[in-house]
Structure formats: C-alpha cells, structure tokens
Write an enzyme that holds these catalytic residues in place. Structure first.
Site, PDB file in Angstrom:
ATOM      1  N   ASN A 187      28.379  32.983  32.268  1.00 16.17           N
ATOM      2  CA  ASN A 187      27.564  32.032  32.576  1.00 16.17           C
ATOM      3  C   ASN A 187      27.020  30.979  32.855  1.00 16.17           C
ATOM      4  OD1 ASN A 187      27.416  33.490  35.564  1.00 16.17           O
ATOM      5  ND2 ASN A 187      26.149  34.837  34.842  1.00 16.17           N
ATOM      6  N   LYS A 264      34.800  31.345  33.923  1.00 15.13           N
ATOM      7  CA  LYS A 264      33.986  32.137  34.941  1.00 15.13           C
ATOM      8  C   LYS A 264      33.947  30.850  35.825  1.00 15.13           C
ATOM      9  CE  LYS A 264      30.654  34.909  37.213  1.00 15.13           C
ATOM     10  NZ  LYS A 264      28.886  35.674  37.130  1.00 15.13           N
ATOM     11  N   GLU A 268      29.627  33.994  41.905  1.00 21.60           N
ATOM     12  CA  GLU A 268      28.193  33.831  42.134  1.00 21.60           C
ATOM     13  C   GLU A 268      27.377  32.586  41.923  1.00 21.60           C
ATOM     14  OE1 GLU A 268      27.241  38.457  40.271  1.00 21.60           O
ATOM     15  OE2 GLU A 268      28.127  37.376  39.161  1.00 21.60           O
ATOM     16  N   ARG A 301      39.042  34.392  34.337  1.00 19.90           N
ATOM     17  CA  ARG A 301      38.011  35.856  34.764  1.00 19.90           C
ATOM     18  C   ARG A 301      38.281  35.781  36.471  1.00 19.90           C
ATOM     19  NH1 ARG A 301      32.737  36.546  35.014  1.00 19.90           N
ATOM     20  NH2 ARG A 301      32.815  38.899  34.159  1.00 19.90           N
ATOM     21  N   LYS A 336      37.966  43.060  35.423  1.00 21.77           N
ATOM     22  CA  LYS A 336      37.237  44.219  34.794  1.00 21.77           C
ATOM     23  C   LYS A 336      38.266  45.282  35.076  1.00 21.77           C
ATOM     24  CE  LYS A 336      32.924  41.814  35.312  1.00 21.77           C
ATOM     25  NZ  LYS A 336      31.942  41.649  36.264  1.00 21.77           N
ATOM     26  N   ASP A 341      32.542  46.487  39.761  1.00 21.19           N
ATOM     27  CA  ASP A 341      31.370  45.872  38.521  1.00 21.19           C
ATOM     28  C   ASP A 341      30.788  46.546  37.251  1.00 21.19           C
ATOM     29  OD1 ASP A 341      30.548  43.722  37.025  1.00 21.19           O
ATOM     30  OD2 ASP A 341      28.409  43.626  38.218  1.00 21.19           O
ATOM     31  N   GLU A 363      38.767  44.019  31.186  1.00 23.13           N
ATOM     32  CA  GLU A 363      37.757  43.920  30.360  1.00 23.13           C
ATOM     33  C   GLU A 363      36.543  44.446  30.697  1.00 23.13           C
ATOM     34  OE1 GLU A 363      35.643  39.426  31.905  1.00 23.13           O
ATOM     35  OE2 GLU A 363      33.570  40.714  32.322  1.00 23.13           O
ATOM     36  N   GLU A 369      25.221  47.678  31.311  1.00 26.29           N
ATOM     37  CA  GLU A 369      24.229  47.725  32.266  1.00 26.29           C
ATOM     38  C   GLU A 369      24.165  48.669  33.141  1.00 26.29           C
ATOM     39  OE1 GLU A 369      24.929  44.238  36.150  1.00 26.29           O
ATOM     40  OE2 GLU A 369      26.606  44.353  34.693  1.00 26.29           O
ATOM     41  N   TRP A 502      25.094  42.886  48.364  1.00 29.23           N
ATOM     42  CA  TRP A 502      24.299  43.051  46.944  1.00 29.23           C
ATOM     43  C   TRP A 502      23.858  44.279  47.182  1.00 29.23           C
ATOM     44  CZ3 TRP A 502      22.181  37.445  45.987  1.00 29.23           C
ATOM     45  CH2 TRP A 502      23.130  36.673  45.710  1.00 29.23           C
TER      46      TRP A 502
END
Length: 669
Positions: A187, A264, A268, A301, A336, A341, A363, A369, A502
C-alpha cells in the site's frame, strides 16, 4: 485459569535491555577466532565481505576463494558454488563473487553446527533466481502487520545517518541466501519515488550491495498523477508511459543494480489499470517496458477480490487466468500461497498450475498476521512445505516472503519468530530441505547443540503450526478472527456497513444444519478451478481431506468423520488438542532453563504462557459460539469453558502495537 489471558498482546513493549544474550545476534552467534588465513587473488566489496567473515570466524586451516575460469562452473550459475577439502585447506569456488559469499556462509554454518569439515565435497546452487523479502513498512515508521516494533528503516535520518542495524540486516539475509528486499509497503506512499526518498533508498542500496542484495520498491500506480502532475495514470496513455520511463531512468542513475517494482493494483482501494478499463497485463507491461532496458522486473500481485463476487476465493483466478501469456517476460505475477489471505491453513491457490505461459512467484507471509502475531510460537516451515506438496517448486520462478522484522532488539518480537525468517531463506534457496533439518540448523546456531535441548524443542517447533490450527480454525475453518487487527477469535463479528467478505460469518456459514463454506460444484464451484483429478477429490464429502473439509463443504453437525466422531465432536476434540499442545509447549520449555541464558529463557516462557492462555480463549469463544447453532453437548474429554460467551463478546482489544490490555480484560466464569 489466570486472568492475564491476553497479557502481552501486540508485543506489549517488553523492553528487553541490551545484553550479550538478548536475541540480537539471531543465528549468527559464533565467537570470532581471527585465526584463519584467507587467500584470494581478487578484491571487491562482495569478496571483501566473504574474506572478512572467514578471517574472523573460521577455525580451520587455510581457505582459498577462487573464481572459476569456467563462467558457468559446472552449470551452477553466478550464485552457485563448490566447497572442497584439500588436505587441511578448504577451496571455495564459484563463477561469480556472490557465489563465493554464499559459499563462505555455508562453510561457517557447517562449523557452527559442529560438522566435520575435513572431507567436504559440496556443490550447491539456488533453485530460484529471485528470493525476496517484502517489507510492509511505511515511511512514517509504522509497519503494517508488523509485531516487532517500528520499521527498521529510519527514513527521517537517512541518508545522513546510517544505522548499524542496516548492515546487520544485510548480513543475516546473505547468510541464508536472500538476495532481494522490497523496502516499503505494497500500500505504497507516493513519496517513495520522490527525489528526497530516492536518495534515502540509494543509501540503503549501497549498504546492501556488498551482501548480494538488490533493492526493490513498491509503487503506487497513480504516481504519474500525484507525483508527476498528469491528469491520468492510464497505462495506454503515452504521457504516462513516458513519465515512468523518466522515473526509471532517474532511479537507475542513482542505483545501477536496482531490482524493480512490486505493484498492488486494483485491490482494497489501490489504484490500477482497471480504473481505466485496462487489464492487469496492460498495466504491468507498461512498467515492464520502462524497466527492461536496465534488467529490472515487475512483480505484479494477484491479490485482488471483488465485493460482488459470490466467493472471494475465486477472484484472483477469474481475473488472471484469462491473461496467461499476455505479460512481458520481465513480469512475474506474485500469488499468495492460498486463495484467501495467509490463513493458518488454506489449500493452494488454483492460479498455480493454471498459467503455464506466465512466470509466477509464490508469496508467503513470514509475519504472523493470522497466527498469533509475535506472541505465539508457530514455526511455519511445515506450512510452506505443505504448499509444495501440491505445487511443484520447479513450476514457479521466484519466492517472496512478507517480513516479520522490526526495530525490536531481537528483530522479530518473539525469539522463536526468528526461525521463520531463517526458514524462509533456506527454503527459498532449496525448497526440498525438510522442516526438521531447518529447525535443527536454526536451533543449533541460535541456542545450543545439546541433544537434551535439541530433540524436545525441535519436536515442539514441528508441532507448533498444527497446534495453532487446532486451537484457532481446525477442519478447514478460516477467517474467523477479530475485526481489523486479526488477533483473537470473533466468529460472531458484525460491523454495520462492512463488506460481507470482511466478516467471519461469510466464511464459516454456521447455521442450525451445519457449518462450512460450500465450494463444491453445487455451491460456489471454486473446486472447478483446480485440476480435474484434484477437483473431484475436493468436491466429494467422503474424499476431501479433512484438514480442508469446512473450506470446501457445508457439513452437518452430526456427519460422521473418519474417526467415527460426529463433526461437532471432532471439532471439539481439535480445539481441545490445540489447547493441550500449547500447554505442553510451556511444560517442555520449563525443562530448558539449563540450556538457555536467563534473558531469552524468560522472554520465551512468558510468550508461551500467553499462547497457552490464548488457546483457551480461542477454544471457549469458538465452541461456545458454534454451540448456539449445533445445540449439542460437549463430548467427554473436552474441558468445560472457562469464559461465558456473553462476556467474550464484550471484549474489545486495543489495536495499537504498543499497548497491553489490562489483567482483567476477560472475566473468569
């Protein structure tokens, strides 16, 4: 049960003071001997590092560094090498300087592990050309998903003040074969491409270069507008392409070996080519064209998802598979390991194997996280090896890892989290190494080679990731974490106005009949994105691996599993097993005080206690919540809940990395 069940959340600023045994030396703990003779007929910054390391640490006979006349040196490439014993001497040979650097660290690793180095005949080269850490560091010093203090990069001090940590960081990476670093968050701030910050990036690049490490930058796709004053960032606009060409030329004028860009886009809220009706390939190719004359690459990505899609797990495949073969050859699509995620367990992303004409890189997430941040022991090599059970390591071009490094004195918050940085590097070099071999290497270099320590602690490490899965999300459950910070359970979470994907209920789909996300051919049909033979396995309730059961199926509470237990009973037993394993880790570590310095011993003991308490929290929260749907009793052998569901629902944790909750944040039942 002790009320301090959440003590230490978000690293808690433990305040370790500097000492000889505070974890700051990572796995590079050999004492200097300064007795070795190192012979080499060339000199360069890279060679000088190799020579310095050997001259300081090697305790054997003479070491000869030799650049091979054969530029390919037995087909090992520029980073490969041979190590051969010649009487009392050792000959390190490579076709290039970086190979000699890696050979030097290999030799020193053998010494640190106590190996016999008198009859060596080693030939090695890395599988992947690109072995890169991705730092999600922001220019204000914060780290997105970082649990080890603030950013290692002191942007406000650079380039005039150079922290000694920068060279130590480079040395640690070189010792395990990592050859690239993306300095900033995906980001990305627009400012990273400004003249002011490029001068700072150059300073870091100059430090890293002698250790064989290239610097890369995450870039914001809208940079031509926000930094260059253009009215568009359309990749098909000639003015936009020209702006990027000028910016790339500027970067390479400062940093001749700059690696390239990580992007990216259209994910998002980040800008990207789709904002202009263009494809990901058109956006990536525009940047790749600017980089190609200098040998730079674009890592684009594939982490994208739409709020309107019926299954978030399908989105990356739907957007990227049609673009196979449309990317330039210096574009690598970064995917990923799983389709959602970085969950504690996911099936592999179906993009792997579905884009045969496009270079792909995996990735991984090193920072935890979704695995207890820096409070929980979760050795991740078994997770990454699980990915390679489904995806051949030879089918992908490169590997990236989201770093878990900060400015804490021990680099990673939890001393055992260092093992994941180490394991990433070793597997990026050779993905066929076993989780056990890597764990033992790390333990011997970081603590001691005493078997009374190595055997039980290695076993603890190897069991840790599965234990985390069991007490968090067993049987294929996923994404039922607390809102935003992803620490702790919140399967009941409802946020007004939030996107459905989410929220946990989107994924667990618990109801009176059962639990799990139906991704079969009669559900979202995500199974059809996998090869036919595997899709058939995942699609069948009877043949689907039980570790992925609730990922692919909505299963009735009374469905009988292979164990003979109902789904509800098996779910309860999994949570109980996870709790017991976490408690067992505390017991194992309690026996290790004779083998570890008191400072690290106590720091690790404190975190293992937090983990054991958190495991109970996870078990009670999830089972008490899901029992409101199943309406079934706990089977025998499962501990009664310590906490009431209505009280657990009131818990709101601080989201600052530097705050601790109070001791009474969770009431006792």
């Amino acid at each position: 049960m002790i009320n301090r069940i959440l003590l230490g959340l978000f690293f808690c600023g433990c305040g370790l003071t500097a000492s000889a045994e505070n974890g700051s030396n990572l796995w590079l703990r050999q004492e200097p001997s300064c007795q070795a003779t190192v012979v080499c007929d060339i000199t360069s910054p890279v060679i000088d590092v190799a020579r310095k390391e050997l001259a300081s640490l090697w305790k054997g006979g003479e070491v000869i560094l030799r650049i091979s006349a054969d530029r390919e040196h037995y087909g090992l490439g520029d980073e490969g090498y041979t190590i051969r014993s010649a009487g009392n001497d050792i000959i390190l040979e490579s076709s290039a300087e970086k190979g000699l650097l890696y050979a030097a660290y290999h030799l020193l690793r053998l010494q640190a592990e106590g190996n016999d180095c008198k009859n060596l005949n080693i030939s090695e080269s890395p599988l992947y050309e690109y072995r890169i850490l991705n730092h999600w560091d922001n220019i204000d010093g914060t780290v997105e998903r970082g649990y080890a203090g603030k950013s290692l990069w002191k942007w406000e001090e650079l380039p005039s003040v150079i922290s000694p940590a920068y060279e130590k960081y480079a040395r640690a990476n070189a010792s395990i074969g990592i050859n690239g670093t993306v300095l900033n968050n995906v980001n990305a701030s627009i400012e990273i491409l400004s003249d002011k910050y490029l001068d700072k990036v150059k300073a870091l690049s100059d430090i890293f270069r002698p250790y064989g490490i290239k610097v890369y930058l995450s870039v914001n796709f809208a940079s031509p507008m926000k930094l260059g004053g253009l009215d568009t960032a359309d990749p098909m606009d000639e003015k936009v392409a020209e702006w990027w060409k000028r910016k790339v030329h500027e970067i390479y004028s400062l940093i001749p070996d700059f690696g390239g860009f990580l992007v990216k886009a259209n994910s998002e809220g980040q800008p990207g080519p789709c904002d202009y009706g263009r494809t990901h390939a058109q956006g990536a190719n525009m940047l790749a064209s600017a980089l190609k004359p200098y040998g730079g690459i674009v890592m684009w990505r594939a982490f994208v998802y739409s709020p309107t899609d019926d299954d978030r797990a399908k989105q990356a495949y739907l957007e990227f598979k049609p673009l196979d073969g449309k990317f330039l050859d210096n574009v690598i699509v970064q995917v990923k390991n799983g389709p959602i995620d970085f969950q504690p367990r996911e099936p592999y992303s179906p993009l792997f194997g579905s884009m045969p004409h496009t270079p792909l890189m995996v990735e991984f997430q090193i920072t935890q996280e979704y695995l207890g941040h820096s409070n929980h022991l979760a050795y991740l090599a078994p997770m990454w090896k699980e990915f390679y059970e489904y995806v051949s390591p030879y089918s992908i071009k490169a590997v990236a890892g989201v770093a878990n490094i900060g400015d804490d004195v021990n680099w990673c918050g939890h001393d055992f989290a260092q093992s994941n940085w180490y394991a990433f590097g070793r597997l990026a070099w050779n993905p066929e190494l076993s989780s056990s071999q890597i764990a033992r290497e790390w333990l011997m270099q970081t603590f001691t080679d005493e078997s009374e320590f190595l055997n039980p602690v290695e076993e603890m490490m190897l069991e840790s990731r599965e234990a985390v899965v069991d007490y968090m999300m067993p049987l294929g459950l996923h994404h039922i974490f607390a809102w935003n910070h992803h620490y702790g359970p919140e399967p009941w979470c409802e946020i007004p106005g939030a996107r459905a994907d989410w929220l946990p209920s989107y994924y667990h789909c618990a109801d009176r009949e059962g639990i799990g996300f139906d991704r079969t051919t009669t559900g979202s049909d995500a199974v059809s994105q996998y090869p036919d033979s595997l899709a058939a396995v995942f699609n069948s309730l009877s043949s689907c691996p039980e570790e992925f059961l609730l990922w692919f199926h909505h299963v009735s509470w009374d469905h009988k599993l292979k164990s003979g237990n109902t789904l509800w009973d098996e779910l309860c037993y999994k949570y109980q097993t996870g709790v017991e394993k976490a408690q067992e880790f505390c017991e194992v570590w309690n026996q290790m005080s004779d083998y570890v310095d008191s400072e690290r011993y106590q720091a690790i003991a404190n975190r293992l206690k937090i983990q054991a308490d958190d495991a109970v929290w996870w078990k009670d929260a999830c089972l008490e919540y899901f029992r409101t749907f199943s309406r079934m009793k706990y089977p025998s052998g499962v501990d009664k809940p310590v906490f009431r569901l209505k009280e657990l629902k009131k818990v709101k944790l601080p989201i600052s990395n530097y705050e601790c909750p109070s001791e009474d944040i969770l009431p006792r039942k």
